[in-house]
Design a protein around this motif. Structure first.
Motif, PDB file in Angstrom:
ATOM      1  N   LYS A  26     -14.924 -18.384  -6.452  1.00 30.00           N
ATOM      2  CA  LYS A  26     -13.737 -18.522  -5.607  1.00 30.00           C
ATOM      3  C   LYS A  26     -12.730 -19.418  -6.301  1.00 30.00           C
ATOM      4  O   LYS A  26     -13.068 -20.476  -6.823  1.00 30.00           O
ATOM      5  CB  LYS A  26     -14.110 -19.121  -4.251  1.00 30.00           C
ATOM      6  N   ILE A  63     -17.375 -19.150   3.127  1.00 28.83           N
ATOM      7  CA  ILE A  63     -17.708 -17.852   2.520  1.00 28.83           C
ATOM      8  C   ILE A  63     -19.006 -17.314   3.112  1.00 28.83           C
ATOM      9  O   ILE A  63     -19.132 -16.122   3.420  1.00 28.83           O
ATOM     10  CB  ILE A  63     -17.817 -17.993   0.992  1.00 28.83           C
ATOM     11  N   ALA A  70     -15.022 -14.252  -0.786  1.00 31.72           N
ATOM     12  CA  ALA A  70     -15.233 -14.678  -2.164  1.00 31.72           C
ATOM     13  C   ALA A  70     -14.471 -13.747  -3.100  1.00 31.72           C
ATOM     14  O   ALA A  70     -14.249 -12.572  -2.787  1.00 31.72           O
ATOM     15  CB  ALA A  70     -16.718 -14.649  -2.499  1.00 31.72           C
ATOM     16  N   ASP A  71     -14.052 -14.277  -4.229  1.00 35.78           N
ATOM     17  CA  ASP A  71     -13.396 -13.434  -5.228  1.00 35.78           C
ATOM     18  C   ASP A  71     -14.414 -12.509  -5.883  1.00 35.78           C
ATOM     19  O   ASP A  71     -14.110 -11.360  -6.210  1.00 35.78           O
ATOM     20  CB  ASP A  71     -12.725 -14.300  -6.295  1.00 35.78           C
TER      21      ASP A  71
END
Length: 360
Positions: A26, A63, A70-71
């Protein structure tokens, strides 16, 4: 905020894992907060999530509960399991009393109890096959009610409220009238009584006195589900957790044992990392001196040897200097009003007794 999450994703668990974070990353803009974070929590396991302020603990919690995306990576909760979350700050509203608010955590038992009372009333008007079927249903429901501690759920609510520091005279106070700390304790009581399969607690001891903290320690130790706690109370963590998940410099590392075991292991790792960095710096400096010496000879053979060493040095994986731990506190106190330097000033003082001057 108290959040209950039920995620349908699942994998084949080994060692009875209930929650797994896999390669979570993230960033906010160009600032990476968490990178490739992975860890897991097993059923009934009590774990701590630790790290300095700003390390990313709250981000990781958000998250996990699905409040933030989250990325990269994923959060996996075992099929059919429930998750409960207690945030640091609560905004409970409504006109229910403290007791009524916490009692809602047992709504399933309240509904079951009402159904049993209705079935008992219906038995007076049934006969034959209808009565037999009603009795069979009543028996099954009564058994379920008993297994879920239905005959003692009101006493359980009272016990939790008292354990969290509320007296019986507090029970009728309206939630709207409570302080932020009292609302957090009410939310904590509701969460504990709901009994999700895994609980995430963010600083649960902030608004508790010593007796309530001691009660909560015992409650969590005997809790049948898994727990993940964020807390700066190392003594509380020492008594409750058996695993520590650390967020440090964007990385997540898992340590077995309580907080003391973690801090001892962390100190050893930090010292080893520092010595490794020092040794590498010394070796780099030595190689640079050798290279400079070889070049100073200004001979073809020496220059080639110097170039060869330079190529080898360029390939070395440089160790980052370990971050220094700021474990000293510096406090500067400024007086609101500055007093003078003289404590007492006496000018032109005289004193006499009858008939005799003592001094002047």
């Amino acid at each position: 905020m108290v959040c209950y999450v039920k995620i349908q994703k699942y994998v084949i668990w080994r060692n009875h894992m209930i929650l797994a974070c896999q390669n979570i990353s993230k960033a906010f803009g160009t600032t990476e907060i968490i990178k490739n974070a992975s860890f897991h929590i097993e059923e009934r396991e009590k774990a701590a999530l630790v790290g300095i302020n700003g390390a990313g603990k709250s981000t990781l919690l958000k998250i996990i509960i699905g409040e933030m995306r989250a990325d990269e990576g994923e959060v996996i909760l075992s099929k059919g399991k429930t998750m409960g979350y207690l945030a640091q700050h609560q905004d409970l509203t409504g006109h229910l009393s403290i007791y009524q608010e916490v009692l809602t955590a047992k709504q399933n038992l309240i509904d079951m109890e009402e159904r049993l009372r209705q079935m008992e009333s219906d038995m007076n008007t049934k006969s034959g096959a209808e009565l037999d079927e009603l009795l069979s249903t009543y028996t099954r429901l009564s058994h379920t009610f008993e297994l879920e501690n239905g005959y003692a759920y009101r006493s359980e609510v009272v016990g939790v409220l008292k354990g969290l520091g509320f007296s019986e005279s507090d029970f009728e106070k309206q939630v709207d009238s409570l302080s932020g700390g009292q609302k957090t304790r009410v939310a904590l009581g509701k969460l504990l009584l709901t009994k999700p399969d895994i609980i995430l607690l963010d600083e649960p001891t902030n608004h508790l006195d010593m007796d309530s903290i001691s009660w909560l320690e015992t409650y969590l130790l005997n809790y049948s589900g898994a727990i993940l706690i964020v807390s700066h109370d190392r003594y509380f963590l020492d008594r409750v957790v058996t695993k520590v998940v650390e967020v440090d410099n964007k990385k997540v590392t898992t340590f077995e044992g309580n907080y003391t075991a973690y801090s001892q292991k962390k100190a050893m790792l930090r010292e080893a990392a520092y010595h490794a960095w020092v040794n590498q710096q010394q070796e780099i400096h030595h190689q640079e001196e050798v290279i400079a010496k070889l070049k100073s000879f200004n001979r073809e053979k020496s220059i080639k040897r110097a170039e060869s060493r330079e190529k080898m040095l360029d390939k070395v994986q440089r160790i980052d200097k370990p971050q220094e731990i700021q474990n000293q506190m510096r406090i500067s106190l400024e007086p609101r009003f500055v007093s003078g330097n003289d404590v007492l000033t006496v000018e032109s003082l005289s004193k006499s007794f009858p008939r005799t001057d003592t001094f002047q």
